[in-house]
Enzyme design. Sequence first.
Site, PDB file in Angstrom:
ATOM      1  N   SER A  84       0.508  -1.484   0.203  1.00 36.03           N
ATOM      2  CA  SER A  84       0.002   0.161   0.209  1.00 36.03           C
ATOM      3  C   SER A  84       0.869   1.113  -0.211  1.00 36.03           C
ATOM      4  O   SER A  84       1.575   1.286  -1.402  1.00 36.03           O
ATOM      5  CB  SER A  84      -0.614  -0.167   1.387  1.00 36.03           C
ATOM      6  N   ASP A 122      -9.235  -4.757  -5.202  1.00 35.87           N
ATOM      7  CA  ASP A 122      -8.805  -4.343  -4.138  1.00 35.87           C
ATOM      8  C   ASP A 122      -9.340  -3.083  -4.272  1.00 35.87           C
ATOM      9  O   ASP A 122      -9.972  -2.272  -5.005  1.00 35.87           O
ATOM     10  CB  ASP A 122      -7.019  -4.318  -5.071  1.00 35.87           C
ATOM     11  N   HIS A 128      -6.606  -6.449  -0.420  1.00 41.48           N
ATOM     12  CA  HIS A 128      -6.049  -5.124  -0.437  1.00 41.48           C
ATOM     13  C   HIS A 128      -4.525  -6.128   0.508  1.00 41.48           C
ATOM     14  O   HIS A 128      -4.686  -6.107   1.557  1.00 41.48           O
ATOM     15  CB  HIS A 128      -6.274  -4.276   0.372  1.00 41.48           C
TER      16      HIS A 128
END
Length: 522
Positions: free
Chosen positions: A229, A462, A489
Amino acid sequence: MFGARSMLPVLGLASLLLVGACAAPARPPAPPEPADTALAQFHAQEVVFGPCEPYASSATDEALYGSGRFDCARVQVPLDYAEPDGPRGEVALLRAKARGEKIGSLLVNPGGPGGSGMNLVASLGASWDTGPVGERFDVIGFDPRGVGASTPRVTCWTDAEIDRGVPPGPYRFDVPDERSARDIAQRCVQNTPGGVEALTSVGSVNVVQDMDVLRAALGDEKLSYLGFSYGSELGAMYAEAFPQNLRAMVVDGAVHPELSEPDFRLTQFTAWQETFERMAALCATGPDCALGTDPAQATERFQDLVRPLQDRPLSTADGRELTYDDTIEAVTLMQFAEAQWPVVVRALDELARGRGEPMLALRDLAVGRGPDGSYGGSLDIDANLATRCMDNPRRTAEEHTELGRQAFAAAPFLDPGRPLDRAHYECEAWPEPVDRDLPWLGGVGGVDGELPPTLTVSVTGDPGTPHEGGIAMARLLGGSLLTVEGVQHGISLLGQSECVDEIVGGHLIDLRTPPADARCSL
């Protein structure tokens, strides 16, 4: 984080809270040769590892760090790289030592900003105990400057204030006026040891510089890195600033490097709504779904269920209250892995029956509230704010209000149902301007052939960092893309996909590049 599966909401929170931006490009300066500069003292420092218990910053950390499986250390870094002889900070590390013949260190960042790499690596201890990556690497989780066990730590709010919902929500658009915005900045300045200088040192530009100090201090000629991320931003920025120092890099759940901050946020809101509707369709197949039997009506049913909590929070058995914001946090973050949807559905069903305890428990899990009422461990809320405020451009109240209106239109299940007349950006009154050049990634993949092959892992559904961002990241890095069919995710080395873990491990260990059409599924 609480293990491979239950860590996913926190990785989700990481992407929820980060924002990207674009502006006129300005590349980071070339890294200095440390042997000829004042940085040499930081690169050459001895790293002394010892027991991890003193590094715990929450009850969750205490449970994870006390196993004896890991050891911990701190590495000194300049607070300001322009003045390396000035005040210093310390970056805390947790190490899972290689079980076999060691290639080097693997530096891991879970996202955020504000995510604790120490907590993540400790949470995934079983992976390092059995998998090939843990055999060949010292796996290093680090708390970026301002976070967790690193010093100085950003401090804005008390645990009790977080319980009451005092901190601003980066997707709630709940800062009503200039005075409130000034109060946010003032509280963080006053409560953070080192004041303005420390508070404004936590931007990603400095974290990237810290990563190179960690590389050298750990004795690695070149860096091996895994970032989730927001950690994809750090990895890409490192690749651009220090291409000659990179050995291997995997980024998972990549932030779209070409979108402005508002545009990226809107793609997130759109993805959250799509994910909510998928979850509602699953709910509709079961008995007594609180969202109804018609998925087309699920958003309205959800609004009817949760909006009354704005005026009448629901009392729980332990004397706390379930608020509207608590419920939104729980539902949004816990839907970040499809395997968790049934848990969210059950909590909604209980809420419809007047019981708020299950939903509040999900919210606590998602935001890292420990059983003792302390926050921290997996994600540092205060550091998240401070890093975003140093990374991303300011917005006027007019711009921020319009963004809020567009966001709620894109994700109506998050719309509180009250007119958004005026909202101020939570970073509006920050004491220093942003220090990151934008866009934070140019096309670095082919620069003089300096950058080695990289791997971007991207899940098609995602909910936090949409798949298009992974495609763009792989293209700009000039590296490989592993497409993963599913809704989640973060997936790499979590022990949930043999296909993914084999490809990721092969890249990190043997520098193998998967074929252009490489795909896995969840």
